[in-house]
Every structure is written in structure tokens, then in C-alpha cells.
Scaffold this motif. Structure first.
Motif, mmCIF file in Angstrom:
data_model
loop_
_atom_site.group_PDB
_atom_site.id
_atom_site.type_symbol
_atom_site.label_atom_id
_atom_site.label_comp_id
_atom_site.label_asym_id
_atom_site.label_seq_id
_atom_site.Cartn_x
_atom_site.Cartn_y
_atom_site.Cartn_z
ATOM 1 N N ASN A 176 0.867 -1.186 0.000
ATOM 2 C CA ASN A 176 0.000 0.000 0.000
ATOM 3 C C ASN A 176 0.899 1.230 0.000
ATOM 4 O O ASN A 176 1.493 1.584 1.017
ATOM 5 C CB ASN A 176 -0.913 0.002 1.230
ATOM 6 N N TYR A 177 1.004 1.868 -1.153
ATOM 7 C CA TYR A 177 1.952 2.956 -1.326
ATOM 8 C C TYR A 177 1.399 4.315 -0.899
ATOM 9 O O TYR A 177 2.124 5.298 -0.850
ATOM 10 C CB TYR A 177 2.388 3.022 -2.795
ATOM 11 N N PHE A 178 0.115 4.372 -0.584
ATOM 12 C CA PHE A 178 -0.503 5.667 -0.283
ATOM 13 C C PHE A 178 -1.219 5.696 1.067
ATOM 14 O O PHE A 178 -1.896 6.676 1.362
ATOM 15 C CB PHE A 178 -1.517 6.033 -1.387
ATOM 16 N N LEU A 179 -1.064 4.660 1.888
ATOM 17 C CA LEU A 179 -1.821 4.606 3.135
ATOM 18 C C LEU A 179 -1.466 5.778 4.056
ATOM 19 O O LEU A 179 -2.352 6.517 4.509
ATOM 20 C CB LEU A 179 -1.573 3.282 3.854
ATOM 21 N N ILE A 180 -0.172 5.964 4.356
ATOM 22 C CA ILE A 180 0.249 7.039 5.253
ATOM 23 C C ILE A 180 -0.069 8.401 4.644
ATOM 24 O O ILE A 180 -0.516 9.321 5.337
ATOM 25 C CB ILE A 180 1.750 6.927 5.568
ATOM 26 N N PHE A 181 0.134 8.523 3.343
ATOM 27 C CA PHE A 181 -0.193 9.773 2.658
ATOM 28 C C PHE A 181 -1.679 10.089 2.810
ATOM 29 O O PHE A 181 -2.066 11.213 3.160
ATOM 30 C CB PHE A 181 0.173 9.653 1.172
ATOM 31 N N SER A 182 -2.517 9.104 2.583
ATOM 32 C CA SER A 182 -3.962 9.309 2.664
ATOM 33 C C SER A 182 -4.399 9.653 4.084
ATOM 34 O O SER A 182 -5.243 10.540 4.293
ATOM 35 C CB SER A 182 -4.703 8.060 2.189
ATOM 36 N N ILE A 183 -3.811 8.966 5.073
ATOM 37 C CA ILE A 183 -4.142 9.253 6.464
ATOM 38 C C ILE A 183 -3.749 10.684 6.816
ATOM 39 O O ILE A 183 -4.524 11.426 7.442
ATOM 40 C CB ILE A 183 -3.433 8.249 7.402
ATOM 41 N N GLY A 184 -2.532 11.085 6.424
ATOM 42 C CA GLY A 184 -2.064 12.431 6.720
ATOM 43 C C GLY A 184 -2.942 13.504 6.126
ATOM 44 O O GLY A 184 -3.308 14.481 6.794
ATOM 45 N N SER A 197 -6.136 13.235 5.149
ATOM 46 C CA SER A 197 -7.481 13.188 5.738
ATOM 47 C C SER A 197 -7.495 13.811 7.131
ATOM 48 O O SER A 197 -8.383 14.620 7.454
ATOM 49 C CB SER A 197 -7.979 11.745 5.811
ATOM 50 N N VAL A 198 -6.515 13.426 7.971
ATOM 51 C CA VAL A 198 -6.471 13.946 9.332
ATOM 52 C C VAL A 198 -6.220 15.447 9.330
ATOM 53 O O VAL A 198 -6.833 16.191 10.107
ATOM 54 C CB VAL A 198 -5.389 13.209 10.152
ATOM 55 N N THR A 199 -5.308 15.915 8.454
ATOM 56 C CA THR A 199 -5.023 17.344 8.388
ATOM 57 C C THR A 199 -6.264 18.134 8.004
ATOM 58 O O THR A 199 -6.575 19.169 8.626
ATOM 59 C CB THR A 199 -3.901 17.625 7.373
ATOM 60 N N ALA A 200 -6.976 17.691 6.983
ATOM 61 C CA ALA A 200 -8.195 18.382 6.561
ATOM 62 C C ALA A 200 -9.233 18.402 7.679
ATOM 63 O O ALA A 200 -9.887 19.430 7.928
ATOM 64 C CB ALA A 200 -8.770 17.714 5.316
ATOM 65 N N MET A 201 -9.351 17.283 8.402
ATOM 66 C CA MET A 201 -10.307 17.207 9.504
ATOM 67 C C MET A 201 -9.934 18.180 10.616
ATOM 68 O O MET A 201 -10.790 18.900 11.152
ATOM 69 C CB MET A 201 -10.356 15.787 10.058
ATOM 70 N N ILE A 202 -8.625 18.243 10.945
ATOM 71 C CA ILE A 202 -8.174 19.139 12.014
ATOM 72 C C ILE A 202 -8.400 20.596 11.626
ATOM 73 O O ILE A 202 -8.787 21.425 12.466
ATOM 74 C CB ILE A 202 -6.693 18.867 12.346
ATOM 75 N N SER A 234 -8.325 18.736 -1.281
ATOM 76 C CA SER A 234 -8.482 18.690 -2.736
ATOM 77 C C SER A 234 -7.152 18.440 -3.436
ATOM 78 O O SER A 234 -7.075 17.635 -4.370
ATOM 79 C CB SER A 234 -9.124 19.981 -3.253
ATOM 80 N N SER A 235 -6.089 19.122 -2.988
ATOM 81 C CA SER A 235 -4.783 18.920 -3.630
ATOM 82 C C SER A 235 -4.266 17.510 -3.373
ATOM 83 O O SER A 235 -3.671 16.891 -4.260
ATOM 84 C CB SER A 235 -3.771 19.956 -3.135
ATOM 85 N N GLY A 236 -4.507 16.969 -2.166
ATOM 86 C CA GLY A 236 -4.108 15.599 -1.876
ATOM 87 C C GLY A 236 -4.873 14.588 -2.706
ATOM 88 O O GLY A 236 -4.294 13.621 -3.214
ATOM 89 N N LEU A 237 -6.166 14.816 -2.861
ATOM 90 C CA LEU A 237 -6.986 13.911 -3.666
ATOM 91 C C LEU A 237 -6.569 13.946 -5.135
ATOM 92 O O LEU A 237 -6.460 12.898 -5.789
ATOM 93 C CB LEU A 237 -8.464 14.286 -3.524
ATOM 94 N N ILE A 238 -6.322 15.145 -5.645
ATOM 95 C CA ILE A 238 -5.900 15.276 -7.048
ATOM 96 C C ILE A 238 -4.565 14.570 -7.268
ATOM 97 O O ILE A 238 -4.385 13.834 -8.249
ATOM 98 C CB ILE A 238 -5.808 16.763 -7.442
ATOM 99 N N PHE A 239 -3.620 14.763 -6.332
ATOM 100 C CA PHE A 239 -2.314 14.112 -6.458
ATOM 101 C C PHE A 239 -2.468 12.597 -6.459
ATOM 102 O O PHE A 239 -1.848 11.888 -7.257
ATOM 103 C CB PHE A 239 -1.399 14.552 -5.312
ATOM 104 N N TYR A 240 -3.318 12.080 -5.576
ATOM 105 C CA TYR A 240 -3.535 10.635 -5.521
ATOM 106 C C TYR A 240 -4.159 10.120 -6.816
ATOM 107 O O TYR A 240 -3.711 9.117 -7.380
ATOM 108 C CB TYR A 240 -4.443 10.291 -4.334
ATOM 109 N N ARG A 241 -5.193 10.808 -7.292
ATOM 110 C CA ARG A 241 -5.886 10.368 -8.503
ATOM 111 C C ARG A 241 -4.959 10.380 -9.717
ATOM 112 O O ARG A 241 -5.002 9.475 -10.567
ATOM 113 C CB ARG A 241 -7.088 11.282 -8.761
ATOM 114 N N VAL A 242 -4.127 11.415 -9.809
ATOM 115 C CA VAL A 242 -3.274 11.582 -10.996
ATOM 116 C C VAL A 242 -2.074 10.652 -10.966
ATOM 117 O O VAL A 242 -1.664 10.116 -12.001
ATOM 118 C CB VAL A 242 -2.809 13.055 -11.112
ATOM 119 N N SER A 243 -1.505 10.432 -9.764
ATOM 120 C CA SER A 243 -0.190 9.784 -9.700
ATOM 121 C C SER A 243 -0.201 8.337 -9.240
ATOM 122 O O SER A 243 0.803 7.638 -9.421
ATOM 123 C CB SER A 243 0.713 10.583 -8.745
#
Length: 350
Positions: free
Chosen positions: A77-85, A87-92, A186-195
Motif C-alpha cells: 500500500n503505497y498511499f496509506l500514510i499519505f492518505s491518512i495524513g 485526511s487527518v489534516t483536513a479534519m483538524i 483537494s490537492s491531496g486527492l488530485i495528487f492521488y488520482r493523478v499519480s
């Protein structure tokens, strides 16, 4: 030699958007943190937050990298920590916006210091995983072009800090944190979707160094951090530039460094790394010596050029000296070590 069009620019642009979002969020943090502490009568925690920020910037990127590498090896899973970071940042961001909106008398006002510290941690969880992926977007000899673009767009945000601060003040505290959360998400989601597809394919077929060489990476990160700390933390405290304040000189140096980095990125190749690092070290050392009192103006220019070269070749050099097994942790070490001097000077000048 690989052609420039072999660089995956959509992925680079998406990472640039993420990097700019992070930079804007940091500017917003520095602008509003003192006001929030005053509004919530928490001025006594100002020193604690400065120490916490220094520790987080140094420690979290390597730890996040270690955990990310673990999940890459064990679960692919190459994006687990990235996704958690992300999501948590946006929530905070949203929680802090709610606390600010409710004011000092709100039910959650007492947890604001904790949320700020969690925000500092979450903002640094996804940095090393994101930047360790750039080798999937360009051949090794074109990595400086990628880094040059990323440094250019990011440092310009910091160089244009007064403009960003005006925008932040225009939105107000609550709306700024809401917009910050939306930007990061949004920038994190776009980066994940594109890359994500390219990163997964590359990680399964990569052949980087079999053994990581941490010592030269740490040394380069320390010198890079020293140059950055002088420009960001030391110069704003000085007032020896005539009609220019230290803050103005610092912002001008960041802008100059960003432009130089972008220009030089078009001509740097892999075989230039070692020579450029030695040259950058010489410029930085001479600039630091001159800064001790002999001549200020040339010193800041030399340090800015040295910072440009370190920014340009530091991360590519680190990536080419890391094994695939420890790539993200190694990038995290590079990022964390480069923050040591900034943390020290920020604590000294508080």
C-alpha cells in the motif's frame, strides 16, 4: 539522454499544487497562531508550541517515512500514510475552524492547543511519502527539473508572504482554516488520482541503490538547513540593510533563490550532483563567514545561491543514494535533518 517530454508533468503539477497548499497553510499558521493564543488567553503556551513545532518538523517526517516503507513492503500500500495524513489534516483544519468560530466560550475551546499540535503533526505525516514519489515521475537525470519546478512554486509562496497574509486577513480566521482544509484535501486527492497508477507501477519495477548511504544525505541536509535557517530565521531579526528591513531582505532572498533554482534546473544533470554540492557548500560557508560582520550584502547573495543549488540537487542526490526498501524513510530523514537549524534559531529568537 532522456528527453524533457519523458517527465510526467500532470503528476508534477499535481504535486506542485499540493506543495503550494502546504506553503499557504504554513503562512496562515504563522499569521494566526499569535492572534489565536491571545484571543483564547493562551499566551503562556507560545513557547511550548515553538518547541513542539521544532520537534515535529525534525522527528515526524522520518517516522512517517519508516511507517510508510513498512506498509509498502508488507501490504504493497503505497498511499496509506499519505492518505491518512491528508485526511487527518483536513479534519483538524475544520475542527480548528469550528473552535475559532465558537470563540473562547465555546465548549471545545480548551482543546485548541492540542488541536494545534495535532495539526503540526498531521501536516508533516504526508510530506516525506509525497516527495519520495518524484522518482516515479521522471528519469533520474531529469529529477532536478522536477525539483526546480517544485521549489520555484513553493518558495514563491513564501516570498510573496505579505500578499498571502493579506488574503488570509481578508478571509478571516474561521474561513481561512476552512479554505485551508479544502485546499489540503483537494490537492491531496488530485495528487492521488493523478499519480497513484504511475507510482504503483514504478515501485514494482524500480531498481534504486541496493544499500542506502545515509551519512552524505545527512551532511547535505544539515548544510541546506543552515542556509535556509539563516535566510528564514536569522535575517528577519537583523536591521542592518539601510532602508530594507531584515524581513524584506529575507523575502527577497527566497524569491531570488526560487528563480535561480528554476533557471538552473534546466541544465543540471545527474553527473553534476557532487561537484554542485561541493560548490554550494563553499558558497554557503563563505557567505556565513561574511555574515559574521565583514560584508552583509554579498553574504546573503552567496547564501541564496548556495541554497538554490542545495534545493536543486539535494533531494535528487538523496533519492539516488537510497535503496528502494528505505526510500521514503530516507527522504524523511533528509527533510527532518534540514529543519534542525531552523528549529534551533526559531527557539533562540522567540
Amino acid at each position: 539522454m532522456m528527453q524533457t517530454n519523458s517527465i510526467k508533468w500532470p503528476e508534477i503539477f499535481s504535486l506542485g499544487f499540493l506543495s503550494v497548499s502546504i506553503a499557504i497553510s504554513w503562512v496562515a499558521y504563522h499569521e494566526y497562531q499569535p492572534h489565536l493564543l491571545e484571543a483564547f488567553d493562551l499566551q503562556n503556551l507560545a513557547s511550548l508550541l515553538i518547541y513542539a513545532k521544532a520537534v515535529v518538523l525534525i522527528v515526524v517526517p522520518p517516522l512517517a517515512g519508516l511507517v510508510a516503507d513498512y506498509f509498502m513492503r508488507k501490504r504493497h500500500n503505497y498511499f496509506l500514510i499519505f492518505s491518512i495524513g491528508i485526511s487527518v489534516t483536513a479534519m483538524i483544519f475544520m475542527v480548528v475552524a469550528s473552535i475559532i468560530g465558537a470563540g473562547p466560550l465555546g465548549a471545545l475551546s480548551h482543546i485548541l492547543p492540542l488541536m494545534v499540535i495535532l495539526w503540526l503533526i498531521s501536516m508533516n505525516i504526508f510530506v516525506s511519502p509525497a516527495f519520495s514519489m518524484i522518482d516515479a515521475f521522471a528519469p533520474v537525470d531529469r529529477l532536478p527539473v522536477v525539483v526546480g519546478f517544485l521549489v520555484f512554486v513553493t518558495e514563491l509562496v513564501y516570498a510573496l508572504e505579505p500578499v498571502v497574509v493579506q488574503l488570509v486577513n481578508f478571509f478571516g480566521a474561521t474561513m481561512t482554516f476552512i479554505v485551508g482544509g479544502i485546499l489540503i484535501a483537494s490537492s491531496g486527492l488530485i495528487f492521488y488520482r493523478v499519480s497513484s497508477k504511475n507510482v504503483i507501477q514504478h515501485r514494482r519495477s524500480e531498481s534504486l541503490q541496493s544499500d542506502s548511504k545515509y551519512l552524505p544525505i545527512i551532511v547535505i541536509a544539515l548544510i541546506l538547513g543552515l542556509a535556509k535557517a539563516i535566510i528564514i530565521e536569522f535575517l528577519p531579526e537583523r536591521a542592518f540593510f539601510g532602508t530594507w528591513s531584515g524581513q524584506q531582505v529575507s523575502l527577497a532572498m527566497l524569491a531570488l533563490s526560487a528563480v535561480i533554482t528554476f533557471i538552473l534546473s534546466q541544465s543540471i544533470k545527474k553527473y553534476n550532483y557532487t561537484k554542485l554540492i561541493l560548490f554550494a557548500t563553499g558558497l554557503t560557508v563563505i557567505g556565513c563567514i561574511l555574515l559574521l560582520g565583514i560584508s552583509y550584502a554579498p553574504s546573503v547573495v552567496l547564501i541564496a545561491i548556495g541554497l538554490s543549488l542545495f534545493n536543486l540537487v539535494g533531494l535528487p542526490f538523496a533519492i539516488t543514494n537510497l535503496s528502494a526498501r528505505g526510500l521514503t524513510a530516507g527522504v524523511g530523514i533528509f527533510i527532518g535533518v534540514s529543519e534542525i537549524f531552523t528549529g534551533i534559531l526559531e527557539i533562540m529568537f522567540q
